[in-house]
Scaffold this motif. Structure first.
Motif, PDB file in Angstrom:
ATOM      1  N   LYS A   1      -6.635   3.706   1.689  1.00  0.00           N
ATOM      2  CA  LYS A   1      -5.544   3.732   0.721  1.00  0.00           C
ATOM      3  C   LYS A   1      -5.945   3.182  -0.642  1.00  0.00           C
ATOM      4  CE  LYS A   1      -1.581   5.040   2.749  1.00  0.00           C
ATOM      5  NZ  LYS A   1      -0.584   5.954   2.155  1.00  0.00           N
TER       6      LYS A   1
ATOM      7  N   LEU B   1       0.810  -1.225   0.000  1.00  0.00           N
ATOM      8  CA  LEU B   1       0.000   0.000   0.000  1.00  0.00           C
ATOM      9  C   LEU B   1       0.841   1.271   0.000  1.00  0.00           C
ATOM     10  CD1 LEU B   1      -2.756  -1.019   2.576  1.00  0.00           C
ATOM     11  CD2 LEU B   1      -3.102  -0.600   0.131  1.00  0.00           C
TER      12      LEU B   1
ATOM     13  N   LYS C   1      -0.016  -1.111  -5.565  1.00  0.00           N
ATOM     14  CA  LYS C   1      -1.367  -1.310  -5.033  1.00  0.00           C
ATOM     15  C   LYS C   1      -2.145  -2.455  -5.685  1.00  0.00           C
ATOM     16  CE  LYS C   1      -2.045   3.201  -2.931  1.00  0.00           C
ATOM     17  NZ  LYS C   1      -2.799   4.476  -2.916  1.00  0.00           N
TER      18      LYS C   1
ATOM     19  N   TYR D   1      -7.454   1.374   7.350  1.00  0.00           N
ATOM     20  CA  TYR D   1      -6.266   1.917   6.690  1.00  0.00           C
ATOM     21  C   TYR D   1      -6.190   1.433   5.251  1.00  0.00           C
ATOM     22  CZ  TYR D   1      -1.340   2.806   5.657  1.00  0.00           C
ATOM     23  OH  TYR D   1      -0.167   3.220   5.066  1.00  0.00           O
TER      24      TYR D   1
END
Length: 244
Positions: A113, A28, A34, A109
């Motif tokens: 992201k 991330l 990603k 989180y």
């Protein structure tokens, strides 16, 4: 036994993510990594359903091209829907979901992201999330959305009507296909009730052929919205659909 099964599902869900999160955290940190963070979610989902002994049975009437950009639209009756979508659709996509998820440790989180957040309490949030979703599509990444606007149906399997416009505005604006997805029985597996209980059924879903948006304009949003609703609803209400 049902209570014990629910406890096992919850504990296994959390432990599995705790084990995988350090790897996902690394992916991330950079945009080019990603897609691998997204793959960790897929692995997490697969291991979760395997670990709770739940078969996944998907009727692929259309197999999405991993190189193609889509707007995936599914009905939403259960919190299990998010995990289900993560394993039945293999494309790299961003979820459009409520911002409250970001308050969940670790999972929040990742969501902040990797996905697109909507804060329903902020008047400009929907416009911001729509703009971000359009930029995501333009960058070559698909969007996954529940066009009912949350778990709003009072009597599943009847969906809330009408759908929200956002998914269809962005699809037409970027001229990308809409892929309807019917989640047939998640509301039976994990009902949206105060008393949280997992029920064992094979998870069933249908991925329908895409609805082309090439040549459509914003004047066609209402038609596209209703056509997507019709396709999903017809599968949910069909007498030929066997949920077992």
């Amino acid at each position: 036994m049902q209570l014990l099964y629910t406890i096992w599902c919850a504990i296994y869900f959390v432990l599995l993510y705790l084990i995988l999160f350090p790897v996902q955290y690394v992916f991330l940190q950079r945009d080019e990594w990603k897609p691998w963070a997204h793959k960790v979610n897929y692995i997490w989902g697969r291991l979760f359903f395997f670990g709770i002994g739940m078969p996944i049975r998907v009727d692929y009437r259309y197999k999405p091209d991993p190189e193609q950009v889509y707007v995936f639209c599914a009905n939403h009756f259960s919190y299990l829907d998010i995990a289900a979508m993560g394993v039945i659709v293999k494309n790299y996509y961003a979820f459009v979901g409520k911002s409250e998820v970001k308050h969940i440790p670790l999972l929040g989180y990742m969501f902040a992201k990797l996905h697109v957040q909507v804060d329903r309490d902020q008047p400009n949030s929907r416009a911001y999330s729509l703009a971000k979703s359009i930029r995501t599509l333009a960058a070559g990444r698909s969007i996954m959305i529940f066009p009912e606007g949350g778990i709003r149906a009072k009597h599943p399997p009847k969906m809330h009507h009408p759908f929200k416009d956002g998914a269809f505005i962005m699809a037409i604006q970027q001229q990308v296909p809409v892929v309807p997805i019917t989640l047939l029985n998640n509301y039976k597996i994990l009902p949206d009730t105060k008393k949280v209980r997992f029920h064992w059924y094979p998870l069933r879903a249908v991925i329908h052929p895409p609805i082309a948006t090439a040549g459509l304009t914003q004047e066609n949003v209402e038609w596209l919205k209703e056509e997507t609703y019709r396709i999903i609803d017809a599968e949910l209400t069909s007498k030929q659909t066997v949920i077992a």
